[in-house]
Design a protein around this motif. Structure first.
Motif, PDB file in Angstrom:
ATOM      1  N   PHE A 750       0.823  -1.212   0.000  1.00 25.43           N
ATOM      2  CA  PHE A 750       0.000   0.000   0.000  1.00 25.43           C
ATOM      3  C   PHE A 750       0.855   1.260   0.000  1.00 25.43           C
ATOM      4  CE2 PHE A 750      -3.724  -2.355   2.206  1.00 25.43           C
ATOM      5  CZ  PHE A 750      -4.156  -2.818   0.966  1.00 25.43           C
ATOM      6  N   SER A 751       2.071   1.189   0.562  1.00 25.31           N
ATOM      7  CA  SER A 751       2.923   2.383   0.636  1.00 25.31           C
ATOM      8  C   SER A 751       3.365   2.866  -0.733  1.00 25.31           C
ATOM      9  CB  SER A 751       4.159   2.083   1.490  1.00 25.31           C
ATOM     10  OG  SER A 751       5.004   1.130   0.856  1.00 25.31           O
ATOM     11  N   ARG A 752       3.196   2.035  -1.763  1.00 29.47           N
ATOM     12  CA  ARG A 752       3.607   2.419  -3.110  1.00 29.47           C
ATOM     13  C   ARG A 752       2.422   2.850  -3.971  1.00 29.47           C
ATOM     14  NH1 ARG A 752       8.820  -1.248  -4.708  1.00 29.47           N
ATOM     15  NH2 ARG A 752       9.680  -1.422  -2.605  1.00 29.47           N
ATOM     16  N   ILE A 753       1.243   2.930  -3.370  1.00 27.64           N
ATOM     17  CA  ILE A 753       0.040   3.314  -4.115  1.00 27.64           C
ATOM     18  C   ILE A 753      -0.402   4.701  -3.673  1.00 27.64           C
ATOM     19  CG2 ILE A 753      -2.334   2.706  -4.667  1.00 27.64           C
ATOM     20  CD1 ILE A 753      -1.669  -0.186  -3.994  1.00 27.64           C
ATOM     21  N   PRO A 754      -0.316   5.709  -4.548  1.00 25.58           N
ATOM     22  CA  PRO A 754      -0.767   7.063  -4.169  1.00 25.58           C
ATOM     23  C   PRO A 754      -2.216   7.026  -3.699  1.00 25.58           C
ATOM     24  CG  PRO A 754       0.405   7.092  -6.279  1.00 25.58           C
ATOM     25  CD  PRO A 754       0.194   5.647  -5.929  1.00 25.58           C
ATOM     26  N   GLY A 755      -2.492   7.776  -2.660  1.00 34.96           N
ATOM     27  CA  GLY A 755      -3.832   7.810  -2.093  1.00 34.96           C
ATOM     28  C   GLY A 755      -4.040   6.811  -0.983  1.00 34.96           C
ATOM     29  N   LEU A 756      -3.294   5.707  -1.010  1.00 41.53           N
ATOM     30  CA  LEU A 756      -3.385   4.714   0.060  1.00 41.53           C
ATOM     31  C   LEU A 756      -2.246   4.843   1.051  1.00 41.53           C
ATOM     32  CD1 LEU A 756      -4.487   1.394  -1.742  1.00 41.53           C
ATOM     33  CD2 LEU A 756      -5.839   2.868  -0.239  1.00 41.53           C
ATOM     34  N   ARG A 757      -1.080   5.305   0.580  1.00 40.87           N
ATOM     35  CA  ARG A 757       0.083   5.314   1.466  1.00 40.87           C
ATOM     36  C   ARG A 757      -0.130   6.180   2.697  1.00 40.87           C
ATOM     37  NH1 ARG A 757       2.903   8.484  -2.840  1.00 40.87           N
ATOM     38  NH2 ARG A 757       3.862   6.512  -3.449  1.00 40.87           N
ATOM     39  N   ASP A 758      -0.926   7.247   2.567  1.00 39.80           N
ATOM     40  CA  ASP A 758      -1.127   8.142   3.704  1.00 39.80           C
ATOM     41  C   ASP A 758      -2.075   7.563   4.756  1.00 39.80           C
ATOM     42  OD1 ASP A 758       0.552   9.994   2.520  1.00 39.80           O
ATOM     43  OD2 ASP A 758      -1.087  11.057   1.519  1.00 39.80           O
ATOM     44  N   LEU A 759      -2.778   6.482   4.431  1.00 40.80           N
ATOM     45  CA  LEU A 759      -3.707   5.869   5.390  1.00 40.80           C
ATOM     46  C   LEU A 759      -3.011   4.885   6.313  1.00 40.80           C
ATOM     47  CD1 LEU A 759      -6.750   5.184   3.010  1.00 40.80           C
ATOM     48  CD2 LEU A 759      -6.394   7.126   4.556  1.00 40.80           C
ATOM     49  N   ASP A 760      -1.769   4.522   6.001  1.00 39.10           N
ATOM     50  CA  ASP A 760      -0.987   3.591   6.827  1.00 39.10           C
ATOM     51  C   ASP A 760      -1.686   2.255   7.022  1.00 39.10           C
ATOM     52  OD1 ASP A 760       1.076   5.378   7.097  1.00 39.10           O
ATOM     53  OD2 ASP A 760       0.442   6.136   9.046  1.00 39.10           O
ATOM     54  N   LEU A 761      -2.403   1.801   6.003  1.00 43.53           N
ATOM     55  CA  LEU A 761      -3.053   0.497   6.088  1.00 43.53           C
ATOM     56  C   LEU A 761      -2.018  -0.610   5.872  1.00 43.53           C
ATOM     57  CD1 LEU A 761      -6.264   1.279   3.999  1.00 43.53           C
ATOM     58  CD2 LEU A 761      -6.006   1.281   6.489  1.00 43.53           C
ATOM     59  N   ARG A 762      -2.365  -1.826   6.272  1.00 47.50           N
ATOM     60  CA  ARG A 762      -1.446  -2.951   6.156  1.00 47.50           C
ATOM     61  C   ARG A 762      -2.143  -4.143   5.512  1.00 47.50           C
ATOM     62  NH1 ARG A 762       1.068  -1.975  12.227  1.00 47.50           N
ATOM     63  NH2 ARG A 762       1.947   0.061  11.730  1.00 47.50           N
ATOM     64  N   GLU A 763      -1.465  -4.770   4.575  1.00 43.85           N
ATOM     65  CA  GLU A 763      -2.029  -5.883   3.815  1.00 43.85           C
ATOM     66  C   GLU A 763      -1.831  -7.192   4.571  1.00 43.85           C
ATOM     67  OE1 GLU A 763       0.875  -4.587   3.222  1.00 43.85           O
ATOM     68  OE2 GLU A 763       0.743  -3.058   1.694  1.00 43.85           O
ATOM     69  N   LEU A 764      -2.861  -8.038   4.547  1.00 45.65           N
ATOM     70  CA  LEU A 764      -2.829  -9.312   5.264  1.00 45.65           C
ATOM     71  C   LEU A 764      -3.294 -10.424   4.344  1.00 45.65           C
ATOM     72  CD1 LEU A 764      -4.807  -7.909   8.312  1.00 45.65           C
ATOM     73  CD2 LEU A 764      -2.351  -8.296   8.318  1.00 45.65           C
ATOM     74  N   ILE A 765      -2.628 -11.546   4.377  1.00 50.62           N
ATOM     75  CA  ILE A 765      -3.095 -12.724   3.665  1.00 50.62           C
ATOM     76  C   ILE A 765      -2.990 -13.928   4.604  1.00 50.62           C
ATOM     77  CG2 ILE A 765      -2.494 -11.888   1.361  1.00 50.62           C
ATOM     78  CD1 ILE A 765      -0.009 -13.656   1.474  1.00 50.62           C
ATOM     79  N   GLY A 766      -3.824 -14.925   4.377  1.00 45.26           N
ATOM     80  CA  GLY A 766      -3.819 -16.102   5.234  1.00 45.26           C
ATOM     81  C   GLY A 766      -4.187 -17.365   4.473  1.00 45.26           C
ATOM     82  N   PHE A 767      -3.755 -18.493   5.002  1.00 45.49           N
ATOM     83  CA  PHE A 767      -4.100 -19.794   4.427  1.00 45.49           C
ATOM     84  C   PHE A 767      -4.203 -20.794   5.567  1.00 45.49           C
ATOM     85  CE2 PHE A 767      -2.965 -23.998   2.797  1.00 45.49           C
ATOM     86  CZ  PHE A 767      -3.866 -24.112   1.745  1.00 45.49           C
ATOM     87  N   LYS A 768      -5.285 -21.607   5.534  1.00 46.68           N
ATOM     88  CA  LYS A 768      -5.493 -22.614   6.563  1.00 46.68           C
ATOM     89  C   LYS A 768      -5.937 -23.917   5.899  1.00 46.68           C
ATOM     90  CE  LYS A 768      -7.080 -19.095   9.845  1.00 46.68           C
ATOM     91  NZ  LYS A 768      -8.152 -18.665  10.781  1.00 46.68           N
ATOM     92  N   ALA A 769      -5.421 -25.022   6.411  1.00 47.73           N
ATOM     93  CA  ALA A 769      -5.786 -26.317   5.858  1.00 47.73           C
ATOM     94  C   ALA A 769      -5.801 -27.358   6.964  1.00 47.73           C
ATOM     95  CB  ALA A 769      -4.802 -26.723   4.758  1.00 47.73           C
TER      96      ALA A 769
END
Length: 838
Positions: A750-769
């Motif tokens: 997100f830090s490399r996307i204009p408009g999103l970087r200022d929101l300080d959001l964080r990307e999450l992914i998960g996998f369960k089996a």
């Protein structure tokens, strides 16, 4: 020395007496203070510009917004402002204190033509600074303590926390009514120009021993002292854990559970611009001065400069300041300085480490916050003094009360750096403040929020966060409890709770007692009893905790019907000990009865050996568990300990349980083995991965209540170890293997996307089996209304999420990978969680 700048609060207004005090301080402590903003001719701010006092080594670099602050003990009549591609500008000082400069730099076309590689992003090929950087990498192992088989040294550490941006609004606030005297101790920061008020100070003296052959290190604490909280070992440990020692040569530097790219490490070349600015003699050694600053905004990077020796390529001095756009919560600024001593042509050892952070709810210039400052001094290095191998073994209990009660004479004789007058006054002010009734009320409120308990004499009421709950059997559920508490190192403790459900009109309870028999081995005996409503299918690895609150059983909001609850009566007794630090063994026995708490909707019925259908399980068990938590940090040495670094250490858990038929009218013989391993992994600048593998098997015929039910999650909250798109009791096994992967990119994408970087959001992914099976014998005795289904075709789900919403909220969207044709299958689920993190 390179320092940071934060704009001086223009609304700053103090009483006449304080203004006079600060004027005297400005004359006696700092002769010159300057601050302001640097612009180009288009009115755009210039970040990372150099601001120095002419003909000196004292300077700073403008921050992301072009702001700077510079202070010196000497008197200067000008500052010099420069940056590659601009004409250097000399600005005269009409006053020794000027904090509102607006400086405009003009473009220098000739310089741009001559040094084009240094305008904007610097070249990775034709840059002399990078040639020096590569030499630093080649010579890393030749510098410092790594040259010796063994080493030892004395270390003095001083930690201080200060309220900052003190102004008239704060002074006149009702919060400080009755405590106004504390503002007489306010001072001005030498790195930001902000007015601050000390609120906590801690000093520690220790001897550090290390063995490079064994790859072991031991820090022996000799003395610890702080202002007003000497007995609060948890507070001391929490503060120290915020400021871990760092190695600037590493690829990444960890601050506040985040991995910053080191400007000295091999990963720096892709994240920083480097400029060779100067050469000079530092402590008689010819050295290069290199300025560095980030290539991109929003990443976990620093700006600053460093001096490196031209012969050994060892770092002599370095400073690091986190960029304002770095995605770190609650921290506005991070600033670090390190200095190294030359012992001979090839040996450089660290002598001083200074670290300052500005904790705040927001990153606005005028925002108030708290400075956290750590100063560490190193002295009396000795080498190649071998210690016995068991010398480095971590003792389970190394608490020595005398360490926290050293005399003033001891401190005066052993400090590596004497306290200045202001620091001595901190002790006076804070010791006085601890006698203030209003302060103690505020402190107690903070204690309740952090511990969850309200203290009344020698009894704690709580935990307050478990008061309310809801499920389909009890309806609204109220719970209240408490524990004995005479101090953090109590050798015994009694805890209990009462709960009431308004729908089933029943009272539940739990009661537990434990006693620490031996401090050295942490030999502890514990017993308890609980009668309550529980969601048995909430976890594969069950414990005999009689006081735990299951979110699956009493979440205020859930999806679908969560009426498949059980009524349990559990009695336990156990003996535990730690032969090695963070290695615990527990031998215990239990007796429990289990039946459905909602028989009209949910059945646990089974056939016994004689073919009679029964609805209640009576079961006696004995079990042995092993828990190994390397890297875990704890405080206090009584029967209970506080964990300082939760979720930051690996866990290995193994359990063997034997079911005992006919003991106390018990119904079944069986053997059960369970094991899981969980590990947090910091993957450089790509964030943090948390991986968990779990497996188990049950030998023997057992009913549903004793089988391994794969834990579904019908709440709206993330529950560790569960599957978000799976319902309770959807899959039943007597042998299983599960895998859980959860990765947080910490905003790298997100830090490399204009408009999103200022929101300080964080990307999450998960996998369960999960893979599992169940024997025909266990299926045959089933008479519950649950049709056994084992995930013999591996069940899996995956998720995408966004974290750090409003700094506290995480939301995950989970998608079911298969078994979509089952009745009531949930193909999609939304879950969330709240929490404070950096």
């Amino acid at each position: 020395m390179i320092v940071s700048f934060i704009e001086f609060d223009r609304r700053f207004s103090l009483t006449i007496s304080l203004v006079a005090a600060f004027c005297i301080s400005a004359i006696s402590i700092a002769q010159t203070k300057v601050g302001g903003v640097v612009y180009d001719t288009d009115g755009v701010t210039v970040p990372f510009a150099n601001v120095v006092f002419p003909n000196s080594s004292e300077g700073t670099i403008t921050n992301d917004d072009g702001r700077f602050y510079l202070q010196s003990d000497n008197s200067y009549d000008a500052i010099e402002v420069s940056f590659i591609g601009y004409k250097t500008k000399l600005v005269k000082l009409e006053s020794q204190v000027t904090l509102d400069f607006e400086i405009t730099l003009e473009s220098d076309e000739a310089q741009l033509d001559a040094v084009v590689v240094y305008s904007g992003k610097t070249s990775k090929k034709t840059n002399p600074a990078l040639d020096i950087l590569r030499k630093i990498w080649e010579n890393r192992r030749k510098n410092g303590l790594s040259q010796f088989d063994q080493y030892q040294y004395e270390k003095y550490e001083k930690l201080e926390f200060d309220l900052n941006t003190i102004d008239s609004t704060m002074i006149n606030s009702r919060l400080f009514e009755g405590m106004e005297f504390i503002f007489n101790y306010a001072d001005t920061s030498s790195t930001s120009g902000k007015t601050y008020l000390p609120i906590f100070i801690n000093e520690a003296l220790s001897t550090v021993y290390g063995d490079n052959k064994l790859n072991k290190e031991k820090d022996v604490l000799k003395a610890n002292k702080n202002s007003g909280f000497s007995n609060n070992q948890t507070l001391i440990a929490l503060v120290k854990d915020l400021y871990t020692d760092i190695d600037i040569y590493d690829r990444h530097i960890k601050f506040f559970d985040k991995s910053f790219v080191s400007p000295i490490g091999r990963a720096g070349i892709d994240s920083y611009n480097y400029v060779l600015r100067d050469t000079a003699a530092i402590d008689g050694v010819r050295s290069f001065n290199i300025v560095y600053y980030p290539r991109r905004k929003g990443e976990l990077t620093f700006k600053g400069d460093f001096w490196v020796a031209d012969s050994t390529f060892a770092i002599k001095e370095i400073n690091l300041q986190a960029t304002k756009s770095a995605n770190v919560n609650w921290v506005k600024d991070i600033y670090l300085e390190q200095e190294y001593q030359v012992l001979n042509d090839s040996l450089f050892l660290i002598t001083r480490d200074y670290f300052q952070s500005d904790f705040a709810f927001n990153k606005k210039e005028e925002g108030k916050g708290v400075y956290g400052k750590r100063t560490t001094l190193y002295d009396q290095y000795q080498f190649d003094i071998k210690k016995p191998d068991d010398f480095y073994r971590r003792r389970v209990n190394d608490y020595d009360p005398e360490t926290y009660n050293r005399s003033e004479q001891y401190w005066d004789e052993n400090r590596l750096e004497k306290l200045n007058k202001d620091e001595k006054q901190i002790y006076t002010m804070l010791d006085t403040l601890r006698q203030n009734k209003k302060f103690n009320r505020i402190y107690n409120i903070g204690s309740i929020l952090s511990s969850g308990y309200y203290e009344v004499n020698n009894f704690d009421i709580g935990p307050v966060f478990s008061i309310f709950g809801f499920n389909d059997v009890e309806g609204l559920r109220l719970r209240g409890g408490g524990r004995t508490y005479f101090g953090p190192n109590d050798p015994w403790r009694i805890e209990g709770y009462l709960a009431y459900g308004f729908r089933d009109d029943q009272v539940k309870y739990g009661l537990s007692g434990k006693y620490l028999l031996d401090k050295r081995s942490r030999l502890t005996i514990q017993a308890g009893n609980r009668r309550d409503i529980e969601q048995l299918a909430a976890s594969l690895t069950n414990t005999d905790d009689v006081l735990g609150r299951s979110l699956a059983s009493s979440a205020l909001i859930s999806t679908g019907n969560n009426g498949r609850l059980s009524s349990i009566n559990l009695s336990t007794v156990s003996l535990s000990f730690e032969p090695l630090y963070n290695l615990e063994f527990r031998l215990g026995g239990s007796y429990r009865t289990i039946k459905s708490a909602n028989p009209d909707f949910f059945s646990l019925n089974y056939l016994d050996d004689s073919g009679v259908e029964k609805s209640q399980v009576n079961q006696s068990e004995v079990g042995l568990t092993m828990t190994y938590t390397p890297g875990r940090k704890t405080s206090n040495y009584g029967v209970d300990r506080s964990i300082i670094n939760p979720f930051q250490y690996p866990i290995l858990y193994a359990n063997y349980t034997r079911g005992l038929e006919d003991v106390l009218n018990s119904d079944f013989n069986y053997d059960k083995f369970q094991i899981y391993y969980e590990h947090p992994l910091q993957i450089g600048g790509f964030g943090r991965l948390r991986a968990r593998v779990e497996a188990g098997k049950t030998f023997g015929e057992v009913p549903l209540a004793l089988l391994n039910v794969v834990p579904g999650n019908q709440t709206l909250f993330n529950i560790a170890g569960s599957f978000n798109t799976m319902n309770f009791y959807e899959f039943v096994t007597d042998e299983y293997v599960t895998l859980h992967l959860d990765h947080n990119f910490n905003g790298r994408l997100f830090s490399r996307i204009p408009g999103l970087r200022d929101l300080d959001l964080r990307e999450l992914i998960g996998f369960k089996a999960v893979y599992g099976s169940i024997s025909a014998d266990n299926v045959a005795i089933n008479r519950s209304n649950i049709d056994y289904l084992a995930p013999e075709d591996i069940y899996y789900e995956y998720s995408f999420g966004i974290g750090n919403i409003f700094r506290i909220l995480r939301i995950d969207a989970s998608f079911r990978g298969n078994y979509n044709d089952l009745p009531d299958a949930r193909n999609f689920a939304i879950t969330g969680s709240f929490g404070f993190s950096f």
